[in-house]
Enzyme design. Structure first.
Site, PDB file in Angstrom:
ATOM      1  N   TYR A  17       0.815  -0.901   0.169  1.00  0.00           N
ATOM      2  CA  TYR A  17      -0.055   0.145   0.326  1.00  0.00           C
ATOM      3  C   TYR A  17       0.292   1.145   0.233  1.00  0.00           C
ATOM      4  O   TYR A  17       1.840   1.125   1.564  1.00  0.00           O
ATOM      5  CB  TYR A  17      -1.363  -0.012   0.632  1.00  0.00           C
ATOM      6  CG  TYR A  17      -1.514   1.168   1.812  1.00  0.00           C
ATOM      7  CD1 TYR A  17      -2.410   2.048   0.432  1.00  0.00           C
ATOM      8  CD2 TYR A  17      -1.754   1.788   2.319  1.00  0.00           C
ATOM      9  CE1 TYR A  17      -3.681   2.809   0.316  1.00  0.00           C
ATOM     10  CE2 TYR A  17      -3.148   2.963   2.691  1.00  0.00           C
ATOM     11  CZ  TYR A  17      -4.008   3.350   2.141  1.00  0.00           C
ATOM     12  OH  TYR A  17      -4.702   4.151   1.670  1.00  0.00           O
ATOM     13  N   TYR A 171     -11.826  -5.176   7.777  1.00  0.00           N
ATOM     14  CA  TYR A 171     -10.245  -4.355   8.144  1.00  0.00           C
ATOM     15  C   TYR A 171     -10.757  -3.116   8.941  1.00  0.00           C
ATOM     16  O   TYR A 171     -10.513  -2.986  10.035  1.00  0.00           O
ATOM     17  CB  TYR A 171      -9.152  -3.622   6.888  1.00  0.00           C
ATOM     18  CG  TYR A 171      -8.628  -3.816   7.354  1.00  0.00           C
ATOM     19  CD1 TYR A 171      -6.612  -4.308   7.822  1.00  0.00           C
ATOM     20  CD2 TYR A 171      -8.427  -2.103   7.826  1.00  0.00           C
ATOM     21  CE1 TYR A 171      -5.738  -3.691   7.811  1.00  0.00           C
ATOM     22  CE2 TYR A 171      -6.672  -1.370   8.203  1.00  0.00           C
ATOM     23  CZ  TYR A 171      -6.207  -1.845   8.244  1.00  0.00           C
ATOM     24  OH  TYR A 171      -4.490  -1.599   8.736  1.00  0.00           O
ATOM     25  N   HIS A 172     -11.292  -2.130   9.068  1.00  0.00           N
ATOM     26  CA  HIS A 172     -11.061  -0.548   9.624  1.00  0.00           C
ATOM     27  C   HIS A 172     -12.374  -0.891  10.658  1.00  0.00           C
ATOM     28  O   HIS A 172     -11.615  -0.567  11.722  1.00  0.00           O
ATOM     29  CB  HIS A 172     -12.405   0.070   8.858  1.00  0.00           C
ATOM     30  CG  HIS A 172     -11.162   0.326   7.681  1.00  0.00           C
ATOM     31  ND1 HIS A 172     -10.980  -0.669   5.882  1.00  0.00           N
ATOM     32  CD2 HIS A 172     -10.025   0.873   6.928  1.00  0.00           C
ATOM     33  CE1 HIS A 172     -10.501  -0.285   5.083  1.00  0.00           C
ATOM     34  NE2 HIS A 172      -9.527   0.686   5.547  1.00  0.00           N
ATOM     35  N   LYS A 537     -10.288  16.066  16.645  1.00  0.00           N
ATOM     36  CA  LYS A 537      -9.033  16.065  15.448  1.00  0.00           C
ATOM     37  C   LYS A 537      -9.008  17.119  14.198  1.00  0.00           C
ATOM     38  O   LYS A 537     -10.202  17.186  13.141  1.00  0.00           O
ATOM     39  CB  LYS A 537      -9.503  14.514  14.735  1.00  0.00           C
ATOM     40  CG  LYS A 537      -9.536  13.237  15.467  1.00  0.00           C
ATOM     41  CD  LYS A 537      -9.786  12.121  14.625  1.00  0.00           C
ATOM     42  CE  LYS A 537      -8.832  11.910  13.708  1.00  0.00           C
ATOM     43  NZ  LYS A 537      -7.739  11.684  13.857  1.00  0.00           N
ATOM     44  N   ASP A 541      -7.610  13.714   8.793  1.00  0.00           N
ATOM     45  CA  ASP A 541      -7.547  12.685   9.367  1.00  0.00           C
ATOM     46  C   ASP A 541      -8.917  11.856   9.532  1.00  0.00           C
ATOM     47  O   ASP A 541      -8.807  12.698  10.812  1.00  0.00           O
ATOM     48  CB  ASP A 541      -6.144  12.254  10.084  1.00  0.00           C
ATOM     49  CG  ASP A 541      -6.665  11.087  10.947  1.00  0.00           C
ATOM     50  OD1 ASP A 541      -6.792  10.277  10.450  1.00  0.00           O
ATOM     51  OD2 ASP A 541      -5.527  11.447  12.089  1.00  0.00           O
ATOM     52  N   HIS A 543      -9.488   9.127  11.521  1.00  0.00           N
ATOM     53  CA  HIS A 543      -9.817   7.414  12.276  1.00  0.00           C
ATOM     54  C   HIS A 543      -9.236   8.560  13.629  1.00  0.00           C
ATOM     55  O   HIS A 543      -8.965   8.856  14.127  1.00  0.00           O
ATOM     56  CB  HIS A 543      -7.678   7.233  12.199  1.00  0.00           C
ATOM     57  CG  HIS A 543      -7.484   6.645  11.402  1.00  0.00           C
ATOM     58  ND1 HIS A 543      -6.958   7.115   9.935  1.00  0.00           N
ATOM     59  CD2 HIS A 543      -6.961   5.138  10.564  1.00  0.00           C
ATOM     60  CE1 HIS A 543      -6.694   6.635   8.956  1.00  0.00           C
ATOM     61  NE2 HIS A 543      -7.520   4.547   9.247  1.00  0.00           N
TER      62      HIS A 543
END
Lengths: 666, 331
Positions: A17, A171-172, A537, A541, A543
């Site tokens: 990646y 995945y996440h 945040k 981003d 996350h």
């Protein structure tokens, strides 16, 4: 048996990646990686590209070229694949909200290379639903997002038949805290929600619908509990087989195969003793390769140092070599399924399937996947699971070598040296990207651009498939920001539920938490009012898992938490801190843009006369940067090394006391 | 951070009235501060802000309703509508506190999506600080500050039934947001548990038939004339998601404000809120025995409503009357 008498299975696709700085720098990297034996490309886009902003948008500042490559228009896309013949390439693009746009650019570049788009092979991640639950690169509300997803699927099934239009991601979900059962349940619920939507859109003739089912692929995570993870993948295969057969009537077993790519866990990678991540990654790779009947079709491995910062080409090469050693040197690919017939594995698989069915029924009872995203049900479940995991690490119930046990270590030669073991993004990249964007804009045929945008607006409005109009935009030289702006105006923007409104954890509170609570209360009394924190945040981003955990813990420690969520400008954060009268601002940044963002926030606070409010930050922050930030006045830098949240809370109280002239102890 | 310090209290009050964001934030912190010195300053500040009580400024609007009815997104749409009309808006967003830790998660601000450039909007989040279902003690004093600097002050709070009585007693106009498909609001209304709001809203009208049914059930359950005078309670459908019905709601809120003004009721009402607030605080602190000692609820309220307003001064005076040996912290 000698090697030449054995028929070995073909290895999976090996990818890394990657993408950074600019299209041309990334192109160079791709060509190097392909030269080293990589067999496919996995494109990482930067956050502005993922969230639909041009490189010169204010929100893009500091993020251009950081976590991936900036792609603003067809010129960038052309440079990205320069000298890479697209008809021979298998390209995976991690792109979601703007997936139709990036695919449109890919198609337009293929045309320019003289390649028939029908020949293209690859994957668009195109799973926006998980973006609302983790990762956060969504733009529009769930409904129009599902429509864009289905448009892309319907288009490729009919026009680019070998394309994988969506990679449903569990995945996440794991990164956000999902247990294996939750991963199974939410990924499969997402898949059915999308397939149902494609069916309902009427874009696919009923007799071709099984082709759509056959093109759905998955993107899965594999954590360190590798036996359970192997079982999870066997459970996935079995559940998908049943589901496609029973719900969609697919008879061809090939179209019922659970096809998945994998990136092994980066949630479990540690900053302390980072060399241990190598064995973690290898074990995790085993879990997705061991069982032939549930083996990954494509694998990308993280680099050993991802918890420290961005990996260098050498770190990525090491990750690729791990795959090559397993595929080429070991005898794994010489055998049939190793686990078939094991009663232990069978029992575990069944347990996971049963649990997943129960959770899927709950999702259905709450109105289905899309409703459960909008009403916050799933996000809350994930935050709860994640909180449990963090508590178990804190208490030592969950052991992590080098983190909460065996912490002593000799000095590592890997992180010594000038670069301290990570990659530095070229600071000029953002400026150069913006200059080239401006030059590109100036060189376009403005009437053609306007006409293409008109066509896009009409398609968005009248519900016709978004792809043809997007491809026309790509050809005409429309930019990423322009394409997104049109759709933002039609569909509106969205804020997903944060999921942090969970009840305090059921088990008894520790003495350590009691201690923090007392300090929070006492300090509040001394300062005349309850202690208030702003958690948010800055930048693009999304996350948010770490910020959410801090918010929940802060509430449990007795703070009043103003949670500002994701995608905030420095000005918004400064203003919120002032309006809310908070005692401390806690920022979270994982994209590598901390230096730029913190500097801007400090300036904004000064501008509005609020520079007395202490500022702390958490995220993936290299030690060298931490020193720079502290020199600028930041009071603390928390990194993945800081696993004890009570300690984090305690230091925040101390910082508040200090900023208000109280002595440290309370 | 030391205690906020403006040159003089008068300057401080002037800055607040001019909408100076830093001054307003400082004033809210000051009113939250329970230390003696802060209380003294707050009393002085309120004396300035409450001086012109015959001509009360602004409109104090309460938005309440069950969790999940979409109050925050509706508030966000309303704020945008008011800004288009050139009105300056302050919001007090109230969320529950945790009974275990006393901490709270205040997430409404997130859903309001306020721009960093617009100086005409100010949001302060507040925990209800143990007043479950109700409003914390800080809400009324903070409203006074916000009313001085803004055209509209919006108090947003969760309420399902009898507990939103606080917001109904502290606001000029109360707006109840019902959840489509839930019969609760209708039941509460019929049973008289729900304090009759000035405006009833069924949000999420994009939900179609479910919303329409709830709308007609509410309309049927409601005696359309509001108990406090000749005001016909409108029942409105809005969709914060589609942006429909928002202008009509803003119109209805404005109309109610006009009515109160034309009847010259605002001044008395505001005194009433303060009396209610004082009574509630004293009841909490000294119980019904304390209220009896002050002449009983009815007489106390009447007495307070007839006085000149200065919130903390009145409060201290009453405490003194109850227990003369309490040190008067603000003298």
């Amino acid at each position: 048996m000698s090697q030449d008498t054995v028929k070995r299975d073909r290895p999976w696709l090996m990818r890394t990646y990657s993408g950074h700085s600019s299209a041309s720098a990334s192109n160079e990297l791709y060509r190097t990686n392909l030269g080293r034996g990589q067999t496919g490309l996995s494109v990482a886009f930067d956050l502005p590209t993922q969230t639909g902003y041009d490189s010169d948008h204010p929100l893009a500042h500091g993020e251009v070229g950081k976590v991936g490559v900036p792609i603003n228009h067809i010129g960038d896309m052309e440079a990205l694949f320069d000298q890479i013949p697209l008809e021979q390439m298998n390209t995976s693009m991690t792109i979601n909200a703007t997936a139709p746009w990036l695919l449109a650019l890919y198609v337009a570049v293929a045309e320019r290379q003289g390649v028939d788009p029908a020949q293209l092979q690859g994957t668009t991640q195109n799973d926006v639903l998980k973006e609302y639950l983790s990762r956060g690169t969504y733009i529009f509300p769930p409904e129009p997002s599902v429509r864009l997803t289905t448009d892309l699927i319907a288009y490729t099934v009919q026009n680019i038949p070998r394309w994988n239009p969506t990679n449903i991601c569990s995945y996440h979900l794991q990164e956000a805290g999902a247990t294996p059962t939750q991963e199974l349940a939410y990924a499969l619920s997402t898949a059915t929600a999308i397939l149902d939507a494609v069916q309902a859109s009427g874009q696919i003739p009923p007799d071709r619908f099984t082709d759509v089912v056959g093109r759905i692929s998955f993107f899965v995570n594999a954590g360190i509990r590798f036996v359970e993870e192997t079982c999870k993948l066997r459970a996935f295969s079995r559940m998908w087989d049943t589901l496609t057969s029973e719900r969609y009537g697919v008879t061809d077993p090939k179209q019922r195969r659970f096809r998945y790519g994998v990136q092994v866990n980066s949630l479990g990678l540690t900053e302390s003793q980072p060399e241990n991540n190598v064995q973690r990654i290898v074990l995790e790779m085993l879990s997705v390769t061991l069982s032939k009947n549930a083996r990954a079709r494509a694998i990308q491995l993280p680099a050993w140092n991802e918890a420290l910062g961005l990996p260098r080409p050498w770190d990525q090469q090491w990750a690729l070599r791990m795959q090559q050693v397993l595929a080429l040197e070991t005898d794994l690919l010489e055998y049939g399924d190793l686990l078939d017939g094991s009663p232990v594995v069978e029992a575990k698989v069944q347990e996971l399937i049963d649990g997943a069915h129960e959770e899927m029924a709950r999702v259905e009872a709450h109105g289905g996947m899309v409703a459960c995203i909008d009403n916050g049900y799933i996000k809350r479940e994930l935050v709860q699971s994640h909180t449990r995991r963090i508590r178990n690490i804190e208490s030592g119930e969950l052991q992590i070598v080098g983190v909460n046990c065996y912490q002593e270590s000799a000095e590592s030669p890997l992180t010594a040296g000038e670069e301290s073991g990570i990659m530095k993004v070229d600071e000029k990249a953002e400026r150069e990207q913006i200059e080239s964007l401006k030059a590109f804009r100036a060189s376009r045929d403005k009437d053609k651009v306007e006409a293409a945008l008109q066509q896009l607006r009409r398609a968005a409005d009248d519900g016709s498939n978004i792809m043809p109009a997007s491809i026309e935009c790509a050809r005409a030289g429309v930019t990423t920001g322009e394409w997104s702006e049109v759709l933002r105006n039609v569909f509106g923007e969205y804020r997903a539920p944060t999921g942090i409104d969970i009840s305090p954890m059921e088990h008894g509170d520790s003495a350590a938490l009691e201690g923090v609570r007392n300090r929070v209360r006492k300090t509040g009394e001394e300062l005349g009012r309850p202690l208030r924190l702003l958690i948010g945040k800055p930048g693009l981003d999304g996350h948010s898992n770490g910020a959410e955990q801090i918010a929940v813990k802060g509430r449990d420690a007795g703070f009043e938490i103003v949670y500002e969520g994701i995608r905030l400008t420095p000005a918004q954060i400064a203003r919120a801190a002032q309006e809310e009268g908070v005692h401390l601002i806690g920022l979270s940044v994982l994209s590598g843009s901390h230096l730029e963002l913190v500097q801007e926030i400090i300036q904004e606070l000064k501008k509005i006369g609020a520079s007395g409010i202490p500022l702390v930050i958490g995220g993936i922050i290299p030690e060298e940067d931490a020193k720079i930030l502290q020199a600028q006045g930041l009071k603390a830098v928390f990194t993945p090394k800081d696993v004890d949240m009570n300690t984090i809370m305690n230091s925040m109280v101390t910082i508040i006391r200090d900023a208000n002239g109280l002595e440290a102890a309370a | 951070m030391s205690l906020p310090e403006a040159d003089t209290t008068a300057d401080f009050a002037t800055a607040i009235a001019a909408g100076d964001r830093a001054a307003i934030a400082q004033a809210l912190n000051l009113l939250d501060d329970k230390r003696t010195e802060a209380r003294r300053k707050a009393t002085a500040l309120l004396a300035h802000l409450q001086r012109d009580q015959q001509n009360p400024k602004g409109q104090l609007i309460g938005i309440t309703g069950p969790p999940g009815a979409g109050k925050s997104t509706l508030s966000a749409s309303l704020i945008r509508a008011w800004r288009r009309r050139g009105l300056r808006v302050a919001v007090l967003a109230v969320d529950p506190s945790s009974p275990i830790s006393g901490g709270a998660l205040l997430g409404d601000r997130l859903r309001m999506q306020t721009s960093a450039e617009d100086d005409g909007v100010f949001v302060r989040s507040l925990s209800n600080r143990g007043q479950y279902g109700g409003l914390s003690a800080e809400v009324w004093p903070m409203s006074i500050v916000m009313l001085a600097g803004f055209d509209i002050v919006l108090i947003e709070t969760v309420g399902v039934g009898q507990r939103e009585v606080d917001v109904a007693r502290l606001c000029d106009t109360t707006c109840y947001v019902a959840q489509p498909g839930s019969g609760d609001s209708v039941q509460f209304l019929k049973a008289g548990i729900l304090e009759v709001p000035h405006i009833l809203v069924v949000n999420k009208s994009d939900m179609g038939a479910v919303a329409t049914r709830t709308l007609s059930e509410l309309a049927a359950a409601l005696n359309r004339t509001h108990p406090d005078g000749d005001w016909q309670v409108p029942v409105l459908a809005t969709s914060a998601a589609n942006g429909t019905g928002i202008e009509a709601l803003a119109d209805a809120l404005e109309e109610h404000h006009q009515l109160l003004q034309s009847r010259q009721q605002l001044a008395t009402r505001r005194k009433g809120y303060q009396a209610y607030w004082l009574h509630k605080r004293l009841l909490e602190e000294y119980g019904s025995a304390g209220i009896e000692k002050l002449g009983g609820e009815k007489q106390l309220l009447a007495e307070l409503e007839s006085q000149d307003m200065n919130l903390f001064k009145q409060y201290e005076a009453l405490r003194q009357r109850l227990y003369p040996d309490i040190k008067d912290t603000f003298a």
